[in-house]
Design an enzyme around this catalytic site. Structure first.
Site, PDB file in Angstrom:
ATOM      1  N   TYR A 146       0.786  -1.225   0.000  1.00  0.00           N
ATOM      2  CA  TYR A 146       0.000   0.000   0.000  1.00  0.00           C
ATOM      3  C   TYR A 146       0.822   1.280   0.000  1.00  0.00           C
ATOM      4  CZ  TYR A 146      -3.661  -3.346   1.075  1.00  0.00           C
ATOM      5  OH  TYR A 146      -4.515  -4.412   1.026  1.00  0.00           O
ATOM      6  N   ASP A 191     -25.984  -5.495  -1.417  1.00  0.00           N
ATOM      7  CA  ASP A 191     -27.414  -5.200  -1.494  1.00  0.00           C
ATOM      8  C   ASP A 191     -27.700  -3.722  -1.225  1.00  0.00           C
ATOM      9  OD1 ASP A 191     -28.107  -7.807  -2.139  1.00  0.00           O
ATOM     10  OD2 ASP A 191     -28.690  -8.341  -0.091  1.00  0.00           O
ATOM     11  N   HIS A 201      -9.856  -0.113  -5.813  1.00  0.00           N
ATOM     12  CA  HIS A 201      -8.905  -0.832  -4.955  1.00  0.00           C
ATOM     13  C   HIS A 201      -7.515  -0.282  -5.228  1.00  0.00           C
ATOM     14  CE1 HIS A 201     -11.849  -3.741  -3.666  1.00  0.00           C
ATOM     15  NE2 HIS A 201     -12.266  -3.805  -4.924  1.00  0.00           N
TER      16      HIS A 201
END
Length: 146
Positions: free
Chosen positions: A22, A87, A100
């Site tokens: 990262y 959902d 991402h």
């Protein structure tokens, strides 16, 4: 144009965790980049982060009532596990871009599953912080086509 950027579990620890994946730039660096890029595009942006699935769902539902035009989401580890989050995104009918920092398709097998991608209009991965700026650009371009 109003855009909500949602970051899920552990995204607030970038720059601290797994620096080989990262990098060393911090979460505050990311938020500053998002805010600056949104301002340059004349986008009203809110950046939200939570380590709690229910809080993220509440924020998505709030976006519906606040008439947000677009959502950018990095659901972190919930990407691979949360049907409830999927959902919630689906129920808002708001244009959603999944982002991402790393390319999840080139990582562990379990990370290759993304429930979010089933309802997102677009997925941007593996571009680090630029994943977010590209998503903002995409939403702005989409707005101008309407």
């Amino acid at each position: 144009m109003k855009v909500l950027v949602i970051n899920g579990p552990n995204i607030n620890f970038i720059g601290i965790r797994e620096k080989e994946l990262y990098g060393t730039e911090t979460y505050n660096d990311l938020v500053n980049l998002i805010n600056e890029h949104a301002k340059s595009l004349n986008i009203d942006v809110e950046v939200y982060q939570s380590n709690h699935e229910g809080d993220l769902i509440d924020k998505l539902q709030e976006a519906y009532f606040n008439k947000v035009d677009g959502i950018i989401i990095n659901a972190g580890g919930l990407t691979h596990t949360s049907i409830a989050l999927m959902d919630a995104i689906k129920s808002t009918s708001i244009k959603t871009i999944e982002v991402h920092l790393t390319d999840i398709d080139k990582r562990e097998d379990f990370r290759k599953i993304s429930y979010i991608s089933l309802v997102a209009e677009k997925t941007i991965k593996g571009k680090g912080f630029a994943s977010y700026t590209e998503a903002l650009d995409y939403l702005k371009e989409s707005e101008s086509k309407n």
